[in-house]
Enzyme design. Sequence first.
Site, PDB file in Angstrom:
ATOM      1  N   LYS A 158     -31.020 -36.783 -26.437  1.00  0.00           N
ATOM      2  CA  LYS A 158     -30.724 -35.942 -27.607  1.00  0.00           C
ATOM      3  C   LYS A 158     -31.982 -35.255 -28.119  1.00  0.00           C
ATOM      4  CE  LYS A 158     -27.681 -37.850 -30.596  1.00  0.00           C
ATOM      5  NZ  LYS A 158     -27.045 -38.901 -31.490  1.00  0.00           N
ATOM      6  N   GLU A 200     -30.530 -42.477 -26.464  1.00  0.00           N
ATOM      7  CA  GLU A 200     -29.653 -43.471 -27.073  1.00  0.00           C
ATOM      8  C   GLU A 200     -28.728 -44.041 -26.026  1.00  0.00           C
ATOM      9  OE1 GLU A 200     -27.440 -41.661 -30.267  1.00  0.00           O
ATOM     10  OE2 GLU A 200     -29.101 -41.922 -31.681  1.00  0.00           O
ATOM     11  N   TYR A 202     -25.316 -44.512 -24.572  1.00  0.00           N
ATOM     12  CA  TYR A 202     -24.131 -43.669 -24.680  1.00  0.00           C
ATOM     13  C   TYR A 202     -22.933 -44.583 -24.919  1.00  0.00           C
ATOM     14  CZ  TYR A 202     -20.505 -40.310 -23.500  1.00  0.00           C
ATOM     15  OH  TYR A 202     -19.399 -39.486 -23.548  1.00  0.00           O
ATOM     16  N   HIS A 208     -16.226 -41.433 -34.866  1.00  0.00           N
ATOM     17  CA  HIS A 208     -17.266 -40.871 -35.734  1.00  0.00           C
ATOM     18  C   HIS A 208     -16.805 -41.129 -37.169  1.00  0.00           C
ATOM     19  CE1 HIS A 208     -20.175 -37.590 -37.063  1.00  0.00           C
ATOM     20  NE2 HIS A 208     -19.440 -37.810 -38.132  1.00  0.00           N
ATOM     21  N   GLU A 275     -24.045 -40.379 -41.147  1.00  0.00           N
ATOM     22  CA  GLU A 275     -23.095 -40.384 -40.030  1.00  0.00           C
ATOM     23  C   GLU A 275     -23.305 -41.587 -39.107  1.00  0.00           C
ATOM     24  OE1 GLU A 275     -22.048 -35.680 -39.586  1.00  0.00           O
ATOM     25  OE2 GLU A 275     -23.281 -36.553 -38.015  1.00  0.00           O
ATOM     26  N   GLU A 287     -27.128 -39.933 -37.649  1.00  0.00           N
ATOM     27  CA  GLU A 287     -27.959 -38.984 -38.383  1.00  0.00           C
ATOM     28  C   GLU A 287     -27.512 -38.898 -39.826  1.00  0.00           C
ATOM     29  OE1 GLU A 287     -27.766 -34.799 -37.696  1.00  0.00           O
ATOM     30  OE2 GLU A 287     -25.623 -34.788 -37.285  1.00  0.00           O
ATOM     31  N   ASN A 289     -26.944 -35.952 -42.891  1.00  0.00           N
ATOM     32  CA  ASN A 289     -26.919 -34.545 -43.270  1.00  0.00           C
ATOM     33  C   ASN A 289     -27.225 -34.425 -44.758  1.00  0.00           C
ATOM     34  OD1 ASN A 289     -26.290 -33.442 -40.725  1.00  0.00           O
ATOM     35  ND2 ASN A 289     -24.191 -34.137 -40.983  1.00  0.00           N
ATOM     36  N   ARG A 291     -26.845 -32.248 -47.116  1.00  0.00           N
ATOM     37  CA  ARG A 291     -26.169 -31.075 -47.676  1.00  0.00           C
ATOM     38  C   ARG A 291     -24.692 -31.394 -47.867  1.00  0.00           C
ATOM     39  NH1 ARG A 291     -23.171 -30.032 -43.204  1.00  0.00           N
ATOM     40  NH2 ARG A 291     -24.217 -30.351 -41.226  1.00  0.00           N
ATOM     41  N   ARG A 337      -9.594 -27.697 -39.298  1.00  0.00           N
ATOM     42  CA  ARG A 337     -10.451 -26.509 -39.302  1.00  0.00           C
ATOM     43  C   ARG A 337      -9.771 -25.442 -38.455  1.00  0.00           C
ATOM     44  NH1 ARG A 337     -16.781 -28.260 -38.671  1.00  0.00           N
ATOM     45  NH2 ARG A 337     -16.678 -30.195 -39.883  1.00  0.00           N
TER      46      ARG A 337
HETATM   47  P1  ADP Z   1     -25.588 -33.057 -33.908  1.00  0.00           P
HETATM   48  O1  ADP Z   1     -26.568 -33.131 -35.029  1.00  0.00           O
HETATM   49  O2  ADP Z   1     -26.007 -32.149 -32.796  1.00  0.00           O
HETATM   50  O3  ADP Z   1     -24.186 -32.804 -34.399  1.00  0.00           O
HETATM   51  P2  ADP Z   1     -25.106 -35.960 -33.743  1.00  0.00           P
HETATM   52  O4  ADP Z   1     -26.166 -36.951 -33.539  1.00  0.00           O
HETATM   53  O5  ADP Z   1     -24.541 -35.853 -35.140  1.00  0.00           O
HETATM   54  O6  ADP Z   1     -25.596 -34.523 -33.229  1.00  0.00           O
HETATM   55  O7  ADP Z   1     -23.898 -36.250 -32.762  1.00  0.00           O
HETATM   56  C1  ADP Z   1     -22.796 -35.382 -32.661  1.00  0.00           C
HETATM   57  C2  ADP Z   1     -21.680 -36.051 -31.877  1.00  0.00           C
HETATM   58  O8  ADP Z   1     -22.133 -36.363 -30.549  1.00  0.00           O
HETATM   59  C3  ADP Z   1     -21.189 -37.358 -32.455  1.00  0.00           C
HETATM   60  O9  ADP Z   1     -20.224 -37.203 -33.480  1.00  0.00           O
HETATM   61  C4  ADP Z   1     -20.593 -38.000 -31.212  1.00  0.00           C
HETATM   62  O10 ADP Z   1     -19.347 -37.416 -30.898  1.00  0.00           O
HETATM   63  C5  ADP Z   1     -21.560 -37.603 -30.114  1.00  0.00           C
HETATM   64  N1  ADP Z   1     -22.615 -38.627 -29.943  1.00  0.00           N
HETATM   65  C6  ADP Z   1     -23.826 -38.661 -30.575  1.00  0.00           C
HETATM   66  N2  ADP Z   1     -24.529 -39.767 -30.214  1.00  0.00           N
HETATM   67  C7  ADP Z   1     -23.764 -40.441 -29.313  1.00  0.00           C
HETATM   68  C8  ADP Z   1     -23.921 -41.675 -28.565  1.00  0.00           C
HETATM   69  N3  ADP Z   1     -25.040 -42.415 -28.653  1.00  0.00           N
HETATM   70  N4  ADP Z   1     -22.913 -42.051 -27.746  1.00  0.00           N
HETATM   71  C9  ADP Z   1     -21.776 -41.310 -27.620  1.00  0.00           C
HETATM   72  N5  ADP Z   1     -21.570 -40.144 -28.297  1.00  0.00           N
HETATM   73  C10 ADP Z   1     -22.536 -39.715 -29.135  1.00  0.00           C
END
Ligand code: ADP
Length: 447
Positions: A158, A200, A202, A208, A275, A287, A289, A291, A337
């Site tokens: 990521k 991370e 996976y 979520h 989140e 993460e 956010n 906002r 949405r």
């Molecule tokens: P962004 O800031 O680009 O939106 P996020 O970290 O919030 O990135 O992750 C966005 C989405 O990606 C999550 O809601 C989930 O669907 C997927 N995701 C993120 N991290 C993982 C993980 N470690 N394993 C599986 N899916 C993930």
Amino acid sequence: MFEKVLIANRGEIALRIHRACRELGIETVAVHSTADADAMHVRLANESVCIGPPAARDSYLNVPAILSAAQITGADAIHPGYGFLSENADFAAMVEEHGLVFIGPSPDHIRMMGDKVIAKQTARSLGIPCVPGSDGPVGDVESAMKAAEAIGFPVLIKAAAGGGGRGMKVAASRGELDEAFRTARGEAEAAFGDGRVYMEKYLSHPRHIEIQVLADSHGHVVHLGERDCSLQRKHQKLVEESPSPALNDAQRREIGATVCRALEKLGYRNAGTVEFLYEDGEFYFIEMNTRLQVEHPVTEMITGLDLVREQIRVAAGAPLSFTQENVKFLGHAIECRVTAENPDTFRPAPGRVTEYHPPGGLGVRVDSALYAGYTVPPYYDSMVAKLIVHGTSRNEALMRLRRALDEYVIGGIETTLPLHRRILGSPDFVDGTYDIHWLERFVGLKR
Ligand code: ADP
């Protein structure tokens, strides 16, 4: 309280903020690009200023033009909405340097959470559980391989500066790591000008689940429960609901309290969302956010609280108007949405709206800046409406959503309304037994 607020955004969120301001007796200033001269947010605002040509970088991201607009009109605060400049710490700092109030967190907190590596380190140090992963950025393929072996495959690479699901790549095994690492780094460099990536575990079937918080500058932090945003395509949310079908009251209270304790220690203020991925009973931070989120109405519908009003009040120095004990969760809310896209191929479909009839009735809310005769411009995000329903139970909310989707008419352009109707017809969605991968499988199915 403020007398005049400049809204540095467009579309439905600019309207949403305008409405909260008007109810507080605050005048509003809309800013707009030349492409948005006829937009609803411009029509409704008390004043408006054109800040540049259509491209967002020349208008809605044009910091000098926005600050000048605020000064010319005598605004005393700026609300950034979501997207655009909302998570730009330098912008927040500049707003303050110009003697205006930024309706959001401090620039330091925005900066801290905008770097996902630092955000995760901070979360961990505050006692928030995180997804197992590399402790910091991974700089080259060799250290990526070492980190991946320690974590165990599959891994997700990521972008540290990530957002909107960009710069994210899965490596299922050793053989895939090299390419995934290079692609993620390249995408991160191209999208954010920052090629730092981290790793991370996976997770194979998480949901979520995010926690909404509000904090004032008097040390009060309150959580407003969770939103389940597992229905995603390409890491972008399409449908959100609250409460999550996967959580019980005790789990909600516990994760809410953990988040509040952490943000109190941090001295966070204004609105924020923490989140998590949730798998097999465990929460893993991904993460924060700093906002207002697109999906905030779901929380408003079940708590009866106006999140934007609270944002404005706490930015003006007032204490939150309620305590944790006052927050009551009532019934169930779901948001769809609606985007101006082909519902099968997701190709953007801007154009002229020839007919517009939003649904209504008990428990139905539509946040949209559409009207008949409006032309959806091709320059911005394709989301054109949010349909939110509330019911006393999840079942009632589902029935109401089905009815409201059937009523909704947006003529002249293609939208994702038919896709939402299909999702509502799916037993998995009705049962609430979906994870973050469900929707992609569903849209991929041949009909
Ligand atoms: P962004 O800031 O680009 O939106 P996020 O970290 O919030 O990135 O992750 C966005 C989405 O990606 C999550 O809601 C989930 O669907 C997927 N995701 C993120 N991290 C993982 C993980 N470690 N394993 C599986 N899916 C993930």
